[in-house]
Design an enzyme around this catalytic site. Structure first.
Site, PDB file in Angstrom:
ATOM      1  N   ARG A  61       0.818  -1.231   0.000  1.00  0.00           N
ATOM      2  CA  ARG A  61       0.000   0.000   0.000  1.00  0.00           C
ATOM      3  C   ARG A  61       0.841   1.265   0.000  1.00  0.00           C
ATOM      4  O   ARG A  61       0.389   2.329  -0.425  1.00  0.00           O
ATOM      5  CB  ARG A  61      -0.963   0.023   1.198  1.00  0.00           C
ATOM      6  CG  ARG A  61      -1.719   1.353   1.310  1.00  0.00           C
ATOM      7  CD  ARG A  61      -2.876   1.335   2.271  1.00  0.00           C
ATOM      8  NE  ARG A  61      -2.558   0.799   3.564  1.00  0.00           N
ATOM      9  CZ  ARG A  61      -1.885   1.461   4.518  1.00  0.00           C
ATOM     10  NH1 ARG A  61      -1.442   2.678   4.316  1.00  0.00           N
ATOM     11  NH2 ARG A  61      -1.648   0.878   5.676  1.00  0.00           N
ATOM     12  N   TYR A 114     -12.150  16.633 -17.621  1.00  0.00           N
ATOM     13  CA  TYR A 114     -12.722  15.286 -17.554  1.00  0.00           C
ATOM     14  C   TYR A 114     -13.843  15.320 -16.490  1.00  0.00           C
ATOM     15  O   TYR A 114     -13.676  15.916 -15.422  1.00  0.00           O
ATOM     16  CB  TYR A 114     -11.617  14.284 -17.189  1.00  0.00           C
ATOM     17  CG  TYR A 114     -12.165  12.994 -16.658  1.00  0.00           C
ATOM     18  CD1 TYR A 114     -12.995  12.201 -17.444  1.00  0.00           C
ATOM     19  CD2 TYR A 114     -11.884  12.571 -15.362  1.00  0.00           C
ATOM     20  CE1 TYR A 114     -13.530  11.022 -16.953  1.00  0.00           C
ATOM     21  CE2 TYR A 114     -12.416  11.390 -14.862  1.00  0.00           C
ATOM     22  CZ  TYR A 114     -13.241  10.631 -15.666  1.00  0.00           C
ATOM     23  OH  TYR A 114     -13.780   9.476 -15.163  1.00  0.00           O
ATOM     24  N   LYS A 152      -5.183   5.044 -19.972  1.00  0.00           N
ATOM     25  CA  LYS A 152      -5.378   5.434 -21.380  1.00  0.00           C
ATOM     26  C   LYS A 152      -4.126   5.099 -22.202  1.00  0.00           C
ATOM     27  O   LYS A 152      -3.725   3.958 -22.241  1.00  0.00           O
ATOM     28  CB  LYS A 152      -5.727   6.918 -21.446  1.00  0.00           C
ATOM     29  CG  LYS A 152      -6.684   7.394 -20.347  1.00  0.00           C
ATOM     30  CD  LYS A 152      -8.056   6.769 -20.430  1.00  0.00           C
ATOM     31  CE  LYS A 152      -8.948   7.420 -19.376  1.00  0.00           C
ATOM     32  NZ  LYS A 152     -10.072   6.643 -18.968  1.00  0.00           N
TER      33      LYS A 152
END
Ligand code: PLP
Length: 386
Positions: free
Chosen positions: A53, A107, A204
């Site tokens: 983490r 976005y 992306k």
């Protein structure tokens, strides 16, 4: 300057950050499938304990070094998603009582986060027109702390006066932040323009295969460390299997994106001449708003094209249905051509009034152009429009 800093982008994509010598001789970076690490007594604080983490296993650090090298920046951090990168960065830069200036076309997920979540935590937000720098000063307040842009906006693919952002930020002591997802380090390197933090959805183009979500924060070392510590608490770390997929995907970015860009330019020109298309948005077209900025500031126009189709939403749906090569899905940047109506996907979180204000019509189709043959896409899209 070290040899690796002088490398071209393709060489950096392949070699930057890679372990030498290789791990046990393995040519590809192995996946360290372990949540924790045997203590060696070196951990100086909570953040340096080796734990998945805390984003400090070898699969994280090799990618972080590669990403920093790609943008010529001091440091980087990989995160569980683009929104993990964006939210952790904003929450580490801002605190209750601060104010931020944000570009008015973003976005949708980022828009909802800054417009709805930040004010609930006592952070004030004002939207600014990215292509009108003289209007920015009027929105400053004594508590303005940061300014936030996207290198190519989503979904109308505009390019702001990005070269005015850092001088303005420095004059007013603001942290300058930019989402560089759509331009990628291939076409825009925020650190070279002086930006403090560059943020990415690695989902992306960086990954390029539509099979993971991921994010990256790149920038000045002290700020990246601050974001890293915030992310350690928020928990948005990247799983090491995902790191491995991103590592594999990103190394071919310099082969994929230029090919996609070339096809996008050809499609944009075809759309411009087609009578059923009422408007084309592509930064590589002279007729597109923001083209002058794109030409001056970007090394390439990227591979997204948006169009308004005569007949609105129903015509847009028919266009997508009649195409044989389009996959009707949100997101972008993969190998396959995708189409989406932002009003029903990426920008569904905005109210109809907010969408109308930003020129996001119900019939707007946003295409993510893939690596298929240019001639096949041209033929398919032309028949679907006809
Ligand atoms: N930034 C941009 C420009 C995006 O288009 C997206 C998602 O579509 C994001 C950030 C968020 O990325 P993710 O979906 O990886 O959280």
């Amino acid at each position: 300057m070290s040899d690796s800093e002088k490398w071209g982008v393709s060489t950096k994509l392949v070699h930057a950050g890679e372990w030498r010598p290789r791990v046990l001789g393995a040519v590809s970076m192995p996946i360290f499938q372990t949540a924790n690490w045997v203590e060696d007594g070196d951990a100086s604080d909570y953040h340096s304990v080796h734990y998945m983490r805390l984003s400090n296993l070898p699969n994280h650090t090799v990618l972080a070094e590669k990403m920093a090298a790609l943008e010529g920046a001091e440091a980087a951090l990989v995160t569980a998603s683009g929104m993990a990168a964006i939210s952790a960065a904003l929450l580490s830069v801002l605190k209750a009582g601060d104010h931020i200036l944000v570009q008015d076309e973003l976005y949708g997920g980022t828009h909802s986060f800054v417009a709805n979540d930040l004010p609930r935590w006592g952070i004030e937000v004002d939207f600014i027109d990215g292509e009108n720098p003289s209007s920015w000063e009027g929105k400053l307040r004594p508590n303005t702390r940061a300014i936030y842009f996207e290198s190519i906006t989503n979904p109308r693919l505009r390019v702001a006066n990005l070269d005015a952002v850092v001088p303005f930020a420095q004059a007013h002591d603001l942290v300058s932040m930019i989402d560089n997802t759509m331009a990628t380090p291939l076409y825009f390197k925020p650190a070279e323009w002086g930006f403090d933090l560059s943020l990415h959805s690695a989902t992306k183009y960086l990954n390029g295969h539509s099979d993971i979500v991921g994010g990256v924060v790149i920038g000045k070392a002290d700020l990246v460390t601050q974001v890293h510590h915030k992310l350690d608490h928020l928990g948005g770390s990247m799983d090491t299997h995902t790191c491995s997929l991103l590592h594999r995907g990103v190394r071919t970015l310099a082969l994929r994106l230029p090919a996609q860009t070339k096809t996008a330019q050809a499609l944009a020109q075809m759309f411009q001449d087609h009578p059923r298309v009422t408007r084309v948005y592509y930064p590589g077209l002279e007729s597109s708003a923001g083209h002058d900025n794109a030409k001056r500031l970007l090394a390439g126009y990227s591979a997204m094209v948006s169009i308004d189709i005569d007949g609105g939403k129903e015509a847009a749906k028919r266009f997508v249905e009649r195409s044989q090569l389009i996959t009707d899905a949100p997101s972008f940047g993969g190998l396959e051509t995708l189409a989406t109506r932002p009003a029903a996907s990426s920008h569904a979180g905005l109210t109809p009034a907010e969408r109308a204000e930003r020129g996001i019509a119900d019939g707007l189709v946003r295409l993510s152009v893939g690596i298929e043959d240019t001639a096949d896409l041209l033929a398919d899209f032309t028949q679907a429009l006809d």
